[in-house]
Design a protein around this motif. Structure first.
Motif, PDB file in Angstrom:
ATOM      1  N   THR A 206       0.833  -1.197   0.000  1.00  0.00           N
ATOM      2  CA  THR A 206       0.000   0.000   0.000  1.00  0.00           C
ATOM      3  C   THR A 206       0.869   1.250   0.000  1.00  0.00           C
ATOM      4  OG1 THR A 206      -1.705  -1.200   1.206  1.00  0.00           O
ATOM      5  CG2 THR A 206      -1.861   1.195   1.208  1.00  0.00           C
ATOM      6  N   GLY A 207       1.930   1.237   0.809  1.00  0.00           N
ATOM      7  CA  GLY A 207       2.872   2.353   0.805  1.00  0.00           C
ATOM      8  C   GLY A 207       3.521   2.530  -0.551  1.00  0.00           C
ATOM      9  N   SER A 208       3.760   1.417  -1.234  1.00  0.00           N
ATOM     10  CA  SER A 208       4.319   1.468  -2.580  1.00  0.00           C
ATOM     11  C   SER A 208       3.358   2.172  -3.533  1.00  0.00           C
ATOM     12  CB  SER A 208       4.605   0.046  -3.075  1.00  0.00           C
ATOM     13  OG  SER A 208       5.055   0.051  -4.406  1.00  0.00           O
ATOM     14  N   GLY A 209       2.068   1.866  -3.409  1.00  0.00           N
ATOM     15  CA  GLY A 209       1.086   2.521  -4.261  1.00  0.00           C
ATOM     16  C   GLY A 209       1.027   4.015  -4.022  1.00  0.00           C
ATOM     17  N   LEU A 210       1.102   4.413  -2.750  1.00  0.00           N
ATOM     18  CA  LEU A 210       1.111   5.837  -2.444  1.00  0.00           C
ATOM     19  C   LEU A 210       2.326   6.508  -3.075  1.00  0.00           C
ATOM     20  CD1 LEU A 210      -0.038   8.275  -0.900  1.00  0.00           C
ATOM     21  CD2 LEU A 210       1.355   7.561   1.055  1.00  0.00           C
ATOM     22  N   GLY A 246      -9.354  13.956  -7.241  1.00  0.00           N
ATOM     23  CA  GLY A 246      -9.268  13.233  -5.973  1.00  0.00           C
ATOM     24  C   GLY A 246      -7.964  13.417  -5.227  1.00  0.00           C
ATOM     25  N   THR A 247      -7.167  14.444  -5.603  1.00  0.00           N
ATOM     26  CA  THR A 247      -5.887  14.650  -4.929  1.00  0.00           C
ATOM     27  C   THR A 247      -6.073  14.939  -3.439  1.00  0.00           C
ATOM     28  OG1 THR A 247      -4.817  15.448  -6.947  1.00  0.00           O
ATOM     29  CG2 THR A 247      -3.818  16.091  -4.861  1.00  0.00           C
ATOM     30  N   THR A 248      -7.064  15.764  -3.122  1.00  0.00           N
ATOM     31  CA  THR A 248      -7.309  16.093  -1.720  1.00  0.00           C
ATOM     32  C   THR A 248      -7.624  14.837  -0.918  1.00  0.00           C
ATOM     33  OG1 THR A 248      -8.121  18.294  -2.316  1.00  0.00           O
ATOM     34  CG2 THR A 248      -8.722  17.447  -0.134  1.00  0.00           C
ATOM     35  N   GLU A 249      -8.466  13.970  -1.500  1.00  0.00           N
ATOM     36  CA  GLU A 249      -8.814  12.718  -0.821  1.00  0.00           C
ATOM     37  C   GLU A 249      -7.591  11.827  -0.652  1.00  0.00           C
ATOM     38  OE1 GLU A 249     -12.467  14.360  -2.701  1.00  0.00           O
ATOM     39  OE2 GLU A 249     -10.388  14.083  -3.313  1.00  0.00           O
ATOM     40  N   LEU A 250      -6.724  11.803  -1.661  1.00  0.00           N
ATOM     41  CA  LEU A 250      -5.513  10.979  -1.572  1.00  0.00           C
ATOM     42  C   LEU A 250      -4.619  11.454  -0.437  1.00  0.00           C
ATOM     43  CD1 LEU A 250      -3.524   8.846  -2.674  1.00  0.00           C
ATOM     44  CD2 LEU A 250      -2.631  10.621  -4.185  1.00  0.00           C
ATOM     45  N   ALA A 253      -5.909  10.683   2.926  1.00  0.00           N
ATOM     46  CA  ALA A 253      -5.983   9.265   3.292  1.00  0.00           C
ATOM     47  C   ALA A 253      -4.707   8.762   3.952  1.00  0.00           C
ATOM     48  CB  ALA A 253      -6.274   8.419   2.048  1.00  0.00           C
ATOM     49  N   ALA A 254      -3.662   9.584   4.000  1.00  0.00           N
ATOM     50  CA  ALA A 254      -2.358   9.098   4.456  1.00  0.00           C
ATOM     51  C   ALA A 254      -2.414   8.504   5.863  1.00  0.00           C
ATOM     52  CB  ALA A 254      -1.328  10.228   4.404  1.00  0.00           C
ATOM     53  N   GLU A 255      -3.079   9.168   6.796  1.00  0.00           N
ATOM     54  CA  GLU A 255      -3.153   8.653   8.160  1.00  0.00           C
ATOM     55  C   GLU A 255      -3.895   7.322   8.196  1.00  0.00           C
ATOM     56  OE1 GLU A 255      -2.543   7.996  11.951  1.00  0.00           O
ATOM     57  OE2 GLU A 255      -1.708   9.762  10.944  1.00  0.00           O
ATOM     58  N   GLY A 256      -4.968   7.194   7.409  1.00  0.00           N
ATOM     59  CA  GLY A 256      -5.711   5.936   7.353  1.00  0.00           C
ATOM     60  C   GLY A 256      -4.899   4.813   6.750  1.00  0.00           C
ATOM     61  N   LEU A 257      -4.014   5.125   5.803  1.00  0.00           N
ATOM     62  CA  LEU A 257      -3.169   4.093   5.207  1.00  0.00           C
ATOM     63  C   LEU A 257      -2.232   3.495   6.243  1.00  0.00           C
ATOM     64  CD1 LEU A 257      -2.260   5.767   1.787  1.00  0.00           C
ATOM     65  CD2 LEU A 257      -3.971   4.002   2.213  1.00  0.00           C
ATOM     66  N   ARG A 258      -1.788   4.306   7.170  1.00  0.00           N
ATOM     67  CA  ARG A 258      -0.932   3.796   8.239  1.00  0.00           C
ATOM     68  C   ARG A 258      -1.666   2.743   9.070  1.00  0.00           C
ATOM     69  NH1 ARG A 258       3.446   5.420  11.593  1.00  0.00           N
ATOM     70  NH2 ARG A 258       3.816   7.308  10.387  1.00  0.00           N
ATOM     71  N   VAL A 266      -9.015   2.062  -0.399  1.00  0.00           N
ATOM     72  CA  VAL A 266      -9.861   2.178  -1.585  1.00  0.00           C
ATOM     73  C   VAL A 266      -9.692   3.558  -2.226  1.00  0.00           C
ATOM     74  CG1 VAL A 266     -12.252   2.291  -2.376  1.00  0.00           C
ATOM     75  CG2 VAL A 266     -11.519   0.430  -0.879  1.00  0.00           C
ATOM     76  N   ALA A 267      -9.552   4.618  -1.403  1.00  0.00           N
ATOM     77  CA  ALA A 267      -9.301   5.950  -1.954  1.00  0.00           C
ATOM     78  C   ALA A 267      -7.990   5.971  -2.732  1.00  0.00           C
ATOM     79  CB  ALA A 267      -9.273   6.987  -0.832  1.00  0.00           C
ATOM     80  N   LEU A 268      -6.973   5.300  -2.201  1.00  0.00           N
ATOM     81  CA  LEU A 268      -5.700   5.193  -2.910  1.00  0.00           C
ATOM     82  C   LEU A 268      -5.875   4.419  -4.211  1.00  0.00           C
ATOM     83  CD1 LEU A 268      -2.626   5.343  -3.257  1.00  0.00           C
ATOM     84  CD2 LEU A 268      -2.435   3.392  -1.698  1.00  0.00           C
ATOM     85  N   ALA A 269      -6.591   3.302  -4.150  1.00  0.00           N
ATOM     86  CA  ALA A 269      -6.805   2.490  -5.354  1.00  0.00           C
ATOM     87  C   ALA A 269      -7.531   3.292  -6.426  1.00  0.00           C
ATOM     88  CB  ALA A 269      -7.588   1.229  -5.003  1.00  0.00           C
ATOM     89  N   ALA A 270      -8.510   4.106  -6.019  1.00  0.00           N
ATOM     90  CA  ALA A 270      -9.241   4.931  -6.991  1.00  0.00           C
ATOM     91  C   ALA A 270      -8.318   5.958  -7.635  1.00  0.00           C
ATOM     92  CB  ALA A 270     -10.411   5.625  -6.297  1.00  0.00           C
ATOM     93  N   SER A 271      -7.429   6.548  -6.829  1.00  0.00           N
ATOM     94  CA  SER A 271      -6.480   7.513  -7.373  1.00  0.00           C
ATOM     95  C   SER A 271      -5.513   6.842  -8.337  1.00  0.00           C
ATOM     96  CB  SER A 271      -5.714   8.174  -6.227  1.00  0.00           C
ATOM     97  OG  SER A 271      -4.833   9.171  -6.707  1.00  0.00           O
TER      98      SER A 271
END
Length: 481
Positions: A206-210, A246-250, A253-258, A266-271
């Motif tokens: 997931t961190g890789s995707g970000l 969706g940049t703002t959402e991405l 989402a950083a704290e939630g990815l942790r 899912v927000a990351l996947a959509a981006s």
């Protein structure tokens, strides 16, 4: 996005009508590619609707479906077993799924090199399928797109992690002659994003995707620079608009990815999907692949040549995006602070430099020759357009606001990665590159291909000396300390 809800399981079927409309009505519509991806299927248990996906794509019931994957276990979430088993069970009532497993040459992971791609094509062809389902992360999707292209098969990607932005485009990153090259392949007909599956992926993926998606904050500026210089006229504000949705959402989402929060993943996947669509519309990876990607490519090539493990593609790209943003900051400061004089580049000196940089990567010099062939095209153009490049520097005041809008500060990129628990410095990568390798990759990243980036501008302006490289790397190491 335009959606259709699929009954009892609340599956969203996105036919991408809104993005098609943006592209169709854009002033630069004539230069954009049509979107070949027909639908993106999202939701909890989306993978269990695979038979319906193939039915909508016109695949006849009872036909063989080749299921292309690798040996890496892929969790389907709590109590869900392995994703490949879920795919088999979802297909079996209506189709005849046949596994086609790829295996790495040694004890490592599967790479999209020539041998593996040929094995994949042969393995899929041997089962005489009517369609292809690839199951895995970015490498499996890239290989699947090539196999589907060569064999003329309907292709569905089951995404097992939000790890890269290359699931939803018509290109594949392959390892050719020891060098990472983007190769036209084809759009998959559908991408399936099962929220339970992508949320269960290892946090490192997931961190890789970000990291991969954050490249849009440096690569798009490189793309614009190539157009402003006159080297590559393909830059499209419309594509950047799609990319930046969706940049703002991405970023939020950083704290939630942790925390592995499913909504954040899912927000990351959509981006990432929008990133793939942007590259497909552009017909090239330039919207999301600039200097930061070439740094990552060189780290991969170095690891492969020395038979050592490398960190994931996206995690390297994320760290390299911090570096690329710092290079941009340095070059913009010089261009706006005083007159910069461009200089012709000595072809023989550069040939020797390319050879010295890449010859150690193999015994027969194939990598150095491959890189020199690509870089020489760019070098020839640079030396033939000195006046145009000087005008670019002299008129930089008219370009800087556009570049500033496309870029993010290195602190912003590093902070987002840090908040998500992802690597923000080379030393934090797992595994970290060997000492000196990151500096080698940054210093030579522009020498591997013919795409014009901020590092090329720094080179011709005399702003990319060994001291410059060291200053940039030391500066990024100090960020957020």
């Amino acid at each position: 996005m335009s959606t259709e809800l699929s009954g009892e399981q609340d599956i969203t079927i996105d036919t991408l009508d809104d993005i098609r409309a943006i592209a169709r009505d854009a002033p630069d519509a004539a230069g954009l590619n049509p979107i070949g991806l027909r639908e993106v299927v999202r939701g909890a248990a989306a993978a269990r609707t695979l038979a319906d996906v193939l039915r909508r794509l016109g695949v006849p019931g009872g036909s063989i479906v080749a299921v292309l994957t690798d040996p890496v276990p892929k969790s389907a979430g709590p109590g869900g077993g392995d994703v490949v088993d879920v795919v088999h069970d979802a297909l079996a009532p209506r189709y005849r799924p046949v596994p086609v497993r790829l295996h790495p040459a040694g004890a490592g992971i599967v790479h999209a090199d020539e041998r593996t791609v040929e094995d994949a094509v042969a393995g899929v062809k041997a089962v005489v399928p009517g369609s292809l389902v690839s199951v895995g992360s970015g490498t499996m999707a890239d290989i699947g797109k090539v196999a589907a292209h060569r064999l003329g098969l309907v292709h569905v990607v089951v995404q097992t992690a939000a790890s890269v932005n290359g699931f939803a485009d018509d290109q594949s990153v392959l390892l050719l002659n020891g060098t990472k090259r983007t190769t036209p392949s084809r759009w998959p007909e559908a991408v399936v994003i099962d929220s339970g599956i992508v949320a269960a992926a290892p946090r490192a993926m997931t961190g890789s995707g970000l990291g991969d998606q954050l490249s849009m904050f440096t690569a798009a500026a490189d793309w614009y620079l190539g157009a402003a210089a006159g080297f590559d006229a393909s830059y499209s504000p419309t594509v950047v608009r799609v990319l930046r949705q969706g940049t703002t959402e991405l970023l939020g989402a950083a704290e939630g990815l942790r925390r592995d929060d499913p909504d954040a993943v899912v927000a990351l996947a959509a981006s990432l999907t929008r990133g793939g669509l942007a590259m497909g519309l552009a017909g090239r990876t330039s919207p999301s692949s600039g200097a930061e990607h070439t740094i990552s490519h060189l780290l991969d090539m170095h690891a492969g040549a020395h038979d050592t493990a490398a960190a994931s593609h996206g995690s390297q790209v994320g760290v390299a995006s911090v570096v690329a943003a710092a290079i941009w900051h340095r070059v913009r400061a010089r261009l706006t602070g005083s007159r910069v004089v461009v200089r012709p580049l000595d072809e023989e000196q550069l040939r020797q430099r390319v050879s010295a940089a890449f010859a150690p990567l193999d015994e027969d010099g194939a990598t150095a020759r491959e890189c020199w062939t690509a870089y020489r095209r760019k070098l020839t153009w640079i030396n033939a357009h000195q006046d145009r490049l000087q005008r670019l520097c002299d008129d930089w005041g008219s370009h800087d606001p556009v570049a500033a809008d496309l870029l993010a500060a290195p602190e912003t990129i590093a902070g987002t990665l840090r908040t998500a628990g992802a690597a923000s410095r080379f030393g934090e990568l797992e595994p970290a590159p060997e000492p000196g390798t990151a500096g080698w990759a940054a210093a030579n990243c522009h020498l591997m291909r013919d795409r014009f980036t901020v590092v090329d501008l720094a080179e011709i302006a005399g702003l990319w000396t060994g001291e410059d490289v060291a200053d940039v790397l030391h500066g990024t190491q100090r960020l957020l300390q």
